[in-house]
Design an enzyme around this catalytic site. Sequence first.
Site, PDB file in Angstrom:
ATOM      1  N   PHE A  67     -15.238   3.862   7.627  1.00 45.66           N
ATOM      2  CA  PHE A  67     -13.751   4.388   6.893  1.00 45.66           C
ATOM      3  C   PHE A  67     -13.695   4.693   5.569  1.00 45.66           C
ATOM      4  CE2 PHE A  67     -13.798  -0.089   8.106  1.00 45.66           C
ATOM      5  CZ  PHE A  67     -13.400  -0.757   6.884  1.00 45.66           C
ATOM      6  N   GLU A 116      -9.954 -10.238  -7.251  1.00 45.28           N
ATOM      7  CA  GLU A 116      -8.939  -8.981  -7.259  1.00 45.28           C
ATOM      8  C   GLU A 116      -7.650  -9.273  -8.104  1.00 45.28           C
ATOM      9  OE1 GLU A 116      -9.880  -8.787  -2.520  1.00 45.28           O
ATOM     10  OE2 GLU A 116      -7.996  -9.248  -2.986  1.00 45.28           O
ATOM     11  N   ARG A 154       2.615  -6.536   8.914  1.00 45.35           N
ATOM     12  CA  ARG A 154       1.963  -5.290   9.354  1.00 45.35           C
ATOM     13  C   ARG A 154       2.771  -5.096  10.584  1.00 45.35           C
ATOM     14  NH1 ARG A 154      -4.200  -6.885   7.407  1.00 45.35           N
ATOM     15  NH2 ARG A 154      -4.185  -5.860   5.696  1.00 45.35           N
ATOM     16  N   THR A 187      -5.152  -6.636  11.010  1.00 46.06           N
ATOM     17  CA  THR A 187      -5.554  -5.685  10.234  1.00 46.06           C
ATOM     18  C   THR A 187      -4.979  -4.287  11.002  1.00 46.06           C
ATOM     19  OG1 THR A 187      -7.806  -6.442   9.353  1.00 46.06           O
ATOM     20  CG2 THR A 187      -7.426  -4.076   9.371  1.00 46.06           C
ATOM     21  N   ASN A 246      -1.814   0.232   6.697  1.00 49.93           N
ATOM     22  CA  ASN A 246      -1.380  -0.845   7.141  1.00 49.93           C
ATOM     23  C   ASN A 246      -0.612  -1.704   6.362  1.00 49.93           C
ATOM     24  OD1 ASN A 246      -3.606  -1.796   5.766  1.00 49.93           O
ATOM     25  ND2 ASN A 246      -4.704  -2.781   7.320  1.00 49.93           N
ATOM     26  N   ARG A 272      -2.327 -14.320   4.822  1.00 47.40           N
ATOM     27  CA  ARG A 272      -2.951 -13.673   5.958  1.00 47.40           C
ATOM     28  C   ARG A 272      -2.272 -13.812   7.285  1.00 47.40           C
ATOM     29  NH1 ARG A 272      -7.332 -10.084   4.682  1.00 47.40           N
ATOM     30  NH2 ARG A 272      -7.677 -10.079   6.906  1.00 47.40           N
ATOM     31  N   LYS A 315       0.943  -1.301  -0.014  1.00 43.95           N
ATOM     32  CA  LYS A 315       0.024  -0.155  -0.185  1.00 43.95           C
ATOM     33  C   LYS A 315       0.730   1.418   0.125  1.00 43.95           C
ATOM     34  CE  LYS A 315      -4.146  -2.227   2.313  1.00 43.95           C
ATOM     35  NZ  LYS A 315      -5.073  -2.022   3.363  1.00 43.95           N
ATOM     36  N   HIS A 342      -2.212  -5.303   1.674  1.00 39.39           N
ATOM     37  CA  HIS A 342      -3.443  -6.056   1.432  1.00 39.39           C
ATOM     38  C   HIS A 342      -3.295  -7.577   1.337  1.00 39.39           C
ATOM     39  CE1 HIS A 342      -7.380  -6.969   0.162  1.00 39.39           C
ATOM     40  NE2 HIS A 342      -6.924  -7.680  -1.065  1.00 39.39           N
TER      41      HIS A 342
HETATM   42  N1  UDP Z   1      -9.504  -0.100   7.554  1.00 33.12           N
HETATM   43  C1  UDP Z   1      -9.512   1.092   8.111  1.00 33.12           C
HETATM   44  N2  UDP Z   1     -10.248   1.133   9.261  1.00 33.12           N
HETATM   45  C2  UDP Z   1     -10.826   0.124   9.889  1.00 33.12           C
HETATM   46  C3  UDP Z   1     -10.694  -0.908   9.370  1.00 33.12           C
HETATM   47  C4  UDP Z   1      -9.998  -1.051   8.084  1.00 33.12           C
HETATM   48  O1  UDP Z   1      -8.911   2.179   7.741  1.00 33.12           O
HETATM   49  O2  UDP Z   1     -11.388   0.182  10.879  1.00 33.12           O
HETATM   50  C5  UDP Z   1      -8.966  -0.128   6.062  1.00 33.12           C
HETATM   51  C6  UDP Z   1      -7.545  -0.982   6.238  1.00 33.12           C
HETATM   52  O3  UDP Z   1      -6.515  -0.364   5.226  1.00 33.12           O
HETATM   53  C7  UDP Z   1      -7.883  -2.425   5.985  1.00 33.12           C
HETATM   54  C8  UDP Z   1      -8.902  -2.164   4.645  1.00 33.12           C
HETATM   55  O4  UDP Z   1      -9.583  -1.119   5.512  1.00 33.12           O
HETATM   56  O5  UDP Z   1      -6.675  -3.277   5.367  1.00 33.12           O
HETATM   57  C9  UDP Z   1      -9.836  -3.249   4.529  1.00 33.12           C
HETATM   58  O6  UDP Z   1     -10.414  -3.671   5.680  1.00 33.12           O
HETATM   59  P1  UDP Z   1     -10.891  -5.197   6.174  1.00 33.12           P
HETATM   60  O7  UDP Z   1     -11.412  -5.246   7.365  1.00 33.12           O
HETATM   61  O8  UDP Z   1     -10.817  -5.880   4.792  1.00 33.12           O
HETATM   62  O9  UDP Z   1      -9.087  -5.565   6.560  1.00 33.12           O
HETATM   63  P2  UDP Z   1      -8.028  -6.682   5.841  1.00 33.12           P
HETATM   64  O10 UDP Z   1      -8.550  -7.698   5.275  1.00 33.12           O
HETATM   65  O11 UDP Z   1      -7.124  -5.499   4.950  1.00 33.12           O
HETATM   66  O12 UDP Z   1      -7.025  -7.008   7.051  1.00 33.12           O
HETATM   67 MG    MG Z   2     -10.195  -7.647   3.768  1.00 37.08          MG
END
Ligand code: UDP
Ligand code: MG
Length: 139
Positions: free
Chosen positions: A59, A128, A104, A93, A114, A87, A11, A117
């Site tokens: 968000f 994707e 992360r 996250t 973070n 993952r 990112k 992805h």
């Molecule tokens: N995100 C954020 N605030 C939150 C949760 C998520 O800004 O409270 C952003 C963060 O960049 C995250 C993305 O939205 O990676 C997608 O969220 P997801 O819950 O899918 O998390 P991920 O799968 O990336 O761990």
């Molecule tokens: Mg996600």
Amino acid sequence: MATNRTFTMLKPDAVENGHIGAILEKINAAGFRIVAMKMTQLSKLDAEAFYAIHSERPFFGELVEYMTSGPIVSAILEKDNAVEDFRTLIGATNPAEAAEGTIRKMYAESIAANAVHGSDSDDNAAIEGAFHFSGRDNY
Ligand code: UDP
Ligand code: MG
């Protein structure tokens, strides 16, 4: 059936902070093969489409703004059990909750910025990957 592929983006914070090389090193060391890779910058429409599943979340606006703020590196990765293992490699996250040694934990700035992805299912990995790469990209 498992495809043994996942999709990732390094990112804007990771690229801006000079972590591309270190993160790719960890990805290779964990046994992933890079199938396709490129540096690009998402438009607002791209980011809104990619994260459409989060469009009702509070968000979402910030996420789109952040993801369009600078270049990203997108890649398709291959390994047994790719989605789940990637993952695990990237961690939670929220980097404050990510396990020691995860990407992360080591490189993310915040829950929004973070660093990486990782797809959350085989179906989404395929969707994707196809969003970011075409048949001409040799994947
Ligand atoms: N995100 C954020 N605030 C939150 C949760 C998520 O800004 O409270 C952003 C963060 O960049 C995250 C993305 O939205 O990676 C997608 O969220 P997801 O819950 O899918 O998390 P991920 O799968 O990336 O761990
Ligand atoms: Mg996600």
